[in-house]
Design a protein around this motif. Structure first.
Motif, PDB file in Angstrom:
ATOM      1  N   TRP A  18      47.025  23.782  50.408  1.00  0.00           N
ATOM      2  CA  TRP A  18      46.008  22.727  50.450  1.00  0.00           C
ATOM      3  C   TRP A  18      44.673  23.240  49.942  1.00  0.00           C
ATOM      4  O   TRP A  18      44.011  22.591  49.139  1.00  0.00           O
ATOM      5  CB  TRP A  18      45.860  22.198  51.884  1.00  0.00           C
ATOM      6  N   LEU A  19      44.275  24.429  50.400  1.00  0.00           N
ATOM      7  CA  LEU A  19      43.006  25.005  49.975  1.00  0.00           C
ATOM      8  C   LEU A  19      43.014  25.245  48.465  1.00  0.00           C
ATOM      9  O   LEU A  19      42.039  24.937  47.779  1.00  0.00           O
ATOM     10  CB  LEU A  19      42.719  26.307  50.727  1.00  0.00           C
ATOM     11  N   ALA A  20      44.113  25.762  47.940  1.00  0.00           N
ATOM     12  CA  ALA A  20      44.221  26.014  46.503  1.00  0.00           C
ATOM     13  C   ALA A  20      44.046  24.723  45.715  1.00  0.00           C
ATOM     14  O   ALA A  20      43.315  24.691  44.715  1.00  0.00           O
ATOM     15  CB  ALA A  20      45.585  26.640  46.188  1.00  0.00           C
ATOM     16  N   GLU A  21      44.689  23.663  46.174  1.00  0.00           N
ATOM     17  CA  GLU A  21      44.584  22.366  45.491  1.00  0.00           C
ATOM     18  C   GLU A  21      43.151  21.842  45.525  1.00  0.00           C
ATOM     19  O   GLU A  21      42.631  21.359  44.517  1.00  0.00           O
ATOM     20  CB  GLU A  21      45.522  21.353  46.145  1.00  0.00           C
ATOM     21  N   GLN A  22      42.500  21.959  46.669  1.00  0.00           N
ATOM     22  CA  GLN A  22      41.136  21.454  46.819  1.00  0.00           C
ATOM     23  C   GLN A  22      40.137  22.229  45.967  1.00  0.00           C
ATOM     24  O   GLN A  22      39.199  21.661  45.424  1.00  0.00           O
ATOM     25  CB  GLN A  22      40.699  21.504  48.288  1.00  0.00           C
ATOM     26  N   VAL A  23      40.337  23.541  45.860  1.00  0.00           N
ATOM     27  CA  VAL A  23      39.416  24.403  45.118  1.00  0.00           C
ATOM     28  C   VAL A  23      39.735  24.395  43.623  1.00  0.00           C
ATOM     29  O   VAL A  23      38.859  24.616  42.794  1.00  0.00           O
ATOM     30  CB  VAL A  23      39.442  25.840  45.691  1.00  0.00           C
ATOM     31  N   VAL A  30      44.590  32.155  46.127  1.00  0.00           N
ATOM     32  CA  VAL A  30      44.127  32.001  47.510  1.00  0.00           C
ATOM     33  C   VAL A  30      44.703  33.125  48.371  1.00  0.00           C
ATOM     34  O   VAL A  30      43.989  33.759  49.142  1.00  0.00           O
ATOM     35  CB  VAL A  30      44.505  30.621  48.095  1.00  0.00           C
ATOM     36  N   SER A  31      45.986  33.400  48.213  1.00  0.00           N
ATOM     37  CA  SER A  31      46.629  34.457  48.980  1.00  0.00           C
ATOM     38  C   SER A  31      45.961  35.800  48.717  1.00  0.00           C
ATOM     39  O   SER A  31      45.698  36.570  49.653  1.00  0.00           O
ATOM     40  CB  SER A  31      48.117  34.535  48.623  1.00  0.00           C
ATOM     41  N   ASN A  32      45.672  36.096  47.454  1.00  0.00           N
ATOM     42  CA  ASN A  32      45.022  37.364  47.115  1.00  0.00           C
ATOM     43  C   ASN A  32      43.622  37.466  47.690  1.00  0.00           C
ATOM     44  O   ASN A  32      43.198  38.539  48.119  1.00  0.00           O
ATOM     45  CB  ASN A  32      44.989  37.559  45.597  1.00  0.00           C
ATOM     46  N   ILE A  33      42.904  36.348  47.730  1.00  0.00           N
ATOM     47  CA  ILE A  33      41.561  36.334  48.315  1.00  0.00           C
ATOM     48  C   ILE A  33      41.644  36.543  49.823  1.00  0.00           C
ATOM     49  O   ILE A  33      40.919  37.349  50.398  1.00  0.00           O
ATOM     50  CB  ILE A  33      40.831  35.020  47.974  1.00  0.00           C
ATOM     51  N   VAL A  34      42.566  35.821  50.467  1.00  0.00           N
ATOM     52  CA  VAL A  34      42.720  35.896  51.923  1.00  0.00           C
ATOM     53  C   VAL A  34      43.125  37.303  52.366  1.00  0.00           C
ATOM     54  O   VAL A  34      42.633  37.812  53.371  1.00  0.00           O
ATOM     55  CB  VAL A  34      43.747  34.847  52.413  1.00  0.00           C
ATOM     56  N   THR A  35      43.995  37.948  51.592  1.00  0.00           N
ATOM     57  CA  THR A  35      44.471  39.285  51.968  1.00  0.00           C
ATOM     58  C   THR A  35      43.557  40.403  51.488  1.00  0.00           C
ATOM     59  O   THR A  35      43.785  41.570  51.798  1.00  0.00           O
ATOM     60  CB  THR A  35      45.888  39.537  51.412  1.00  0.00           C
ATOM     61  N   GLY A  36      42.524  40.049  50.723  1.00  0.00           N
ATOM     62  CA  GLY A  36      41.577  41.053  50.250  1.00  0.00           C
ATOM     63  C   GLY A  36      42.010  41.777  48.991  1.00  0.00           C
ATOM     64  O   GLY A  36      41.385  42.751  48.582  1.00  0.00           O
ATOM     65  N   LYS A  37      43.086  41.320  48.353  1.00  0.00           N
ATOM     66  CA  LYS A  37      43.549  41.947  47.114  1.00  0.00           C
ATOM     67  C   LYS A  37      42.618  41.638  45.952  1.00  0.00           C
ATOM     68  O   LYS A  37      42.576  42.378  44.982  1.00  0.00           O
ATOM     69  CB  LYS A  37      44.968  41.488  46.775  1.00  0.00           C
ATOM     70  N   SER A  38      41.888  40.524  46.061  1.00  0.00           N
ATOM     71  CA  SER A  38      40.905  40.176  45.036  1.00  0.00           C
ATOM     72  C   SER A  38      39.739  39.456  45.695  1.00  0.00           C
ATOM     73  O   SER A  38      39.857  38.957  46.810  1.00  0.00           O
ATOM     74  CB  SER A  38      41.524  39.308  43.933  1.00  0.00           C
ATOM     75  N   SER A  39      38.625  39.413  44.979  1.00  0.00           N
ATOM     76  CA  SER A  39      37.444  38.710  45.472  1.00  0.00           C
ATOM     77  C   SER A  39      37.286  37.418  44.681  1.00  0.00           C
ATOM     78  O   SER A  39      37.512  37.405  43.474  1.00  0.00           O
ATOM     79  CB  SER A  39      36.194  39.567  45.278  1.00  0.00           C
ATOM     80  N   PRO A  40      36.865  36.348  45.352  1.00  0.00           N
ATOM     81  CA  PRO A  40      36.657  35.098  44.616  1.00  0.00           C
ATOM     82  C   PRO A  40      35.408  35.185  43.751  1.00  0.00           C
ATOM     83  O   PRO A  40      34.480  35.940  44.054  1.00  0.00           O
ATOM     84  CB  PRO A  40      36.472  34.071  45.736  1.00  0.00           C
ATOM     85  N   LEU A  42      31.893  33.716  42.387  1.00  0.00           N
ATOM     86  CA  LEU A  42      30.849  33.039  43.146  1.00  0.00           C
ATOM     87  C   LEU A  42      31.094  31.535  43.158  1.00  0.00           C
ATOM     88  O   LEU A  42      30.948  30.875  44.185  1.00  0.00           O
ATOM     89  CB  LEU A  42      29.470  33.362  42.579  1.00  0.00           C
ATOM     90  N   ASP A  43      31.525  30.995  42.013  1.00  0.00           N
ATOM     91  CA  ASP A  43      31.821  29.568  41.914  1.00  0.00           C
ATOM     92  C   ASP A  43      32.923  29.179  42.899  1.00  0.00           C
ATOM     93  O   ASP A  43      32.795  28.194  43.631  1.00  0.00           O
ATOM     94  CB  ASP A  43      32.232  29.221  40.477  1.00  0.00           C
ATOM     95  N   ASN A  44      33.996  29.958  42.954  1.00  0.00           N
ATOM     96  CA  ASN A  44      35.085  29.651  43.883  1.00  0.00           C
ATOM     97  C   ASN A  44      34.678  29.888  45.333  1.00  0.00           C
ATOM     98  O   ASN A  44      35.119  29.162  46.218  1.00  0.00           O
ATOM     99  CB  ASN A  44      36.340  30.446  43.533  1.00  0.00           C
ATOM    100  N   LEU A  45      33.827  30.867  45.574  1.00  0.00           N
ATOM    101  CA  LEU A  45      33.326  31.093  46.927  1.00  0.00           C
ATOM    102  C   LEU A  45      32.544  29.876  47.411  1.00  0.00           C
ATOM    103  O   LEU A  45      32.717  29.416  48.543  1.00  0.00           O
ATOM    104  CB  LEU A  45      32.446  32.342  46.956  1.00  0.00           C
ATOM    105  N   ILE A  46      31.729  29.328  46.538  1.00  0.00           N
ATOM    106  CA  ILE A  46      30.962  28.120  46.866  1.00  0.00           C
ATOM    107  C   ILE A  46      31.906  26.950  47.121  1.00  0.00           C
ATOM    108  O   ILE A  46      31.734  26.193  48.080  1.00  0.00           O
ATOM    109  CB  ILE A  46      29.961  27.797  45.747  1.00  0.00           C
ATOM    110  N   LYS A  47      32.929  26.803  46.279  1.00  0.00           N
ATOM    111  CA  LYS A  47      33.899  25.713  46.449  1.00  0.00           C
ATOM    112  C   LYS A  47      34.668  25.863  47.755  1.00  0.00           C
ATOM    113  O   LYS A  47      34.867  24.884  48.478  1.00  0.00           O
ATOM    114  CB  LYS A  47      34.878  25.673  45.274  1.00  0.00           C
ATOM    115  N   ILE A  48      35.118  27.071  48.053  1.00  0.00           N
ATOM    116  CA  ILE A  48      35.863  27.316  49.295  1.00  0.00           C
ATOM    117  C   ILE A  48      35.005  26.983  50.505  1.00  0.00           C
ATOM    118  O   ILE A  48      35.450  26.308  51.431  1.00  0.00           O
ATOM    119  CB  ILE A  48      36.364  28.776  49.355  1.00  0.00           C
ATOM    120  N   ALA A  49      33.761  27.430  50.489  1.00  0.00           N
ATOM    121  CA  ALA A  49      32.852  27.128  51.598  1.00  0.00           C
ATOM    122  C   ALA A  49      32.669  25.619  51.739  1.00  0.00           C
ATOM    123  O   ALA A  49      32.687  25.094  52.853  1.00  0.00           O
ATOM    124  CB  ALA A  49      31.506  27.812  51.373  1.00  0.00           C
TER     125      ALA A  49
END
Length: 84
Positions: A18-23, A30-40, A42-49
């Motif tokens: 759901w989060l991936a679809e919304q962003v 999303v999985s890589n961001i959540v697990t810390g394998k990658s950083s979002p 800034l644009d995606n960080l703003i969208k996620i927030a």
């Protein structure tokens, strides 16, 4: 950077799909961001927030009163202004 995305997703009963679809990013991203394998980005960080209805400073685990964040890509400080 200590992102609180997983914690907030659990609190709000939100799935990675759901989060991936919304962003507008992949479930793998999303999985890589959540697990810390990658950083979002800034644009995606703003969208996620925005999608999670939380401030960026809360999302990255900083105090609410904090007025700056550090860009995960360039390392520069970014001033956060509270909107009405």
């Amino acid at each position: 950077m200590d992102l609180r995305i997983k914690e907030i997703m659990n609190e709000r009963n939100v799935t990675s799909a759901w989060l991936a679809e919304q962003v507008g990013i992949s479930k793998v991203a999303v999985s890589n961001i959540v697990t810390g394998k990658s950083s979002p980005s800034l644009d995606n960080l703003i969208k996620i927030a925005g999608v999670l209805n939380i401030s960026i400073t809360e999302l990255i685990g900083e105090e609410k009163e904090e007025s700056t964040i550090i860009c995960p890509h360039c390392g520069k400080k970014i001033k956060i202004e509270k909107g009405e």
